[in-house]
Write a protein that holds these residues in place. Structure first.
Motif, PDB file in Angstrom:
ATOM      1  N   SER A  99      42.091  33.788  20.489  1.00  0.00           N
ATOM      2  CA  SER A  99      41.231  34.590  20.169  1.00  0.00           C
ATOM      3  C   SER A  99      39.753  34.827  20.730  1.00  0.00           C
ATOM      4  CB  SER A  99      40.674  34.415  18.720  1.00  0.00           C
ATOM      5  OG  SER A  99      41.676  34.756  17.960  1.00  0.00           O
ATOM      6  N   ALA A 100      39.292  33.789  21.486  1.00  0.00           N
ATOM      7  CA  ALA A 100      38.177  33.582  22.341  1.00  0.00           C
ATOM      8  C   ALA A 100      38.496  34.495  23.557  1.00  0.00           C
ATOM      9  CB  ALA A 100      37.733  32.167  22.513  1.00  0.00           C
ATOM     10  N   LYS A 101      39.380  34.372  24.284  1.00  0.00           N
ATOM     11  CA  LYS A 101      39.781  35.034  25.374  1.00  0.00           C
ATOM     12  C   LYS A 101      40.010  36.523  25.087  1.00  0.00           C
ATOM     13  CE  LYS A 101      42.050  31.058  27.790  1.00  0.00           C
ATOM     14  NZ  LYS A 101      43.244  30.639  28.086  1.00  0.00           N
ATOM     15  N   ALA A 102      40.624  36.826  24.172  1.00  0.00           N
ATOM     16  CA  ALA A 102      40.877  38.220  23.787  1.00  0.00           C
ATOM     17  C   ALA A 102      39.465  39.060  23.569  1.00  0.00           C
ATOM     18  CB  ALA A 102      41.812  38.488  22.458  1.00  0.00           C
ATOM     19  N   ARG A 103      38.561  38.357  23.219  1.00  0.00           N
ATOM     20  CA  ARG A 103      37.154  38.976  22.626  1.00  0.00           C
ATOM     21  C   ARG A 103      36.325  38.700  23.816  1.00  0.00           C
ATOM     22  NH1 ARG A 103      37.565  35.255  18.426  1.00  0.00           N
ATOM     23  NH2 ARG A 103      35.695  34.078  19.239  1.00  0.00           N
ATOM     24  N   GLY A 104      36.636  37.926  24.722  1.00  0.00           N
ATOM     25  CA  GLY A 104      35.927  37.833  25.872  1.00  0.00           C
ATOM     26  C   GLY A 104      34.622  36.746  25.741  1.00  0.00           C
TER      27      GLY A 104
END
Length: 188
Positions: A33-38
């Motif tokens: 999720s953190a990666k997807a949100r940047g």
């Protein structure tokens, strides 16, 4: 908002020993999720999530069929003067149903029951979490109002924004700091 059937009704409760089976899925979703949100996020290990579950310092959301839907945990700092509410995550299949708000309410209540005099804090880049915290009585503060325990700040080392935190001498970063101070609340 998707319709909820009896089959996928959500139970939100303090996590129990049997819930350690979800720890790997929880940590994987936190990172994804953190990666997807940047956005930045301190990485959590499966072992640390298991520890929080076994200590009774976590809240989990499950369907009545036992499908993992969401999670959050708490951590104490400075001889329990501070409590952080951390790791709030909802599985993508269960988002947009208000589950995050229910988990946040439950982890906040658990924090208040276990540590009634402690200041509760959260740092986040997410507007939704900021809004949830504000509804519970949290107020934006500078990082100086939070714990000064180096172990807490060491957790930021895996965040993509750690360089910013270091360049600012640990005084600020991209996360917004929010604090619930029970002493202030009782005065109001």
């Amino acid at each position: 908002m998707p319709a909820t059937t009896q089959q996928d009704a959500i139970i939100i409760r303090t996590a129990e020993a049997g819930d350690v089976q979800y720890a790997a899925a929880i940590t994987a979703e936190m990172e994804a999720s953190a990666k997807a949100r940047g956005t930045g996020i301190a990485r959590r290990s499966v072992a640390s999530i298991i520890q929080k579950i076994l200590q009774g310092k976590a809240v989990i959301a499950l369907t009545v069929k036992g499908i993992w839907a969401g999670f959050s945990y708490l951590e104490t700092w400075e001889q329990e003067r501070f409590v952080s509410n951390s790791g709030l995550i909802v599985s993508p299949a269960f988002r947009e149903r208000g589950i995050a708000a229910m988990i946040k309410q439950q982890i906040f209540q658990l924090s208040r029951v276990l540590y009634p005099a402690a200041k509760i804090f959260s740092i986040t880049t997410g507007m939704a979490v900021m809004k949830l915290n504000t509804r519970l009585g949290f107020e934006p503060v500078t990082y100086d109002a939070l714990t000064h325990d180096p172990e807490f700040w060491k957790g930021c080392g895996s965040c993509v924004n750690h360089g910013i935190l270091c360049s600012k001498g640990g005084k600020n970063c991209l996360c917004t700091a929010l604090l619930f101070d029970p002493a202030q609340q009782s005065k109001q």
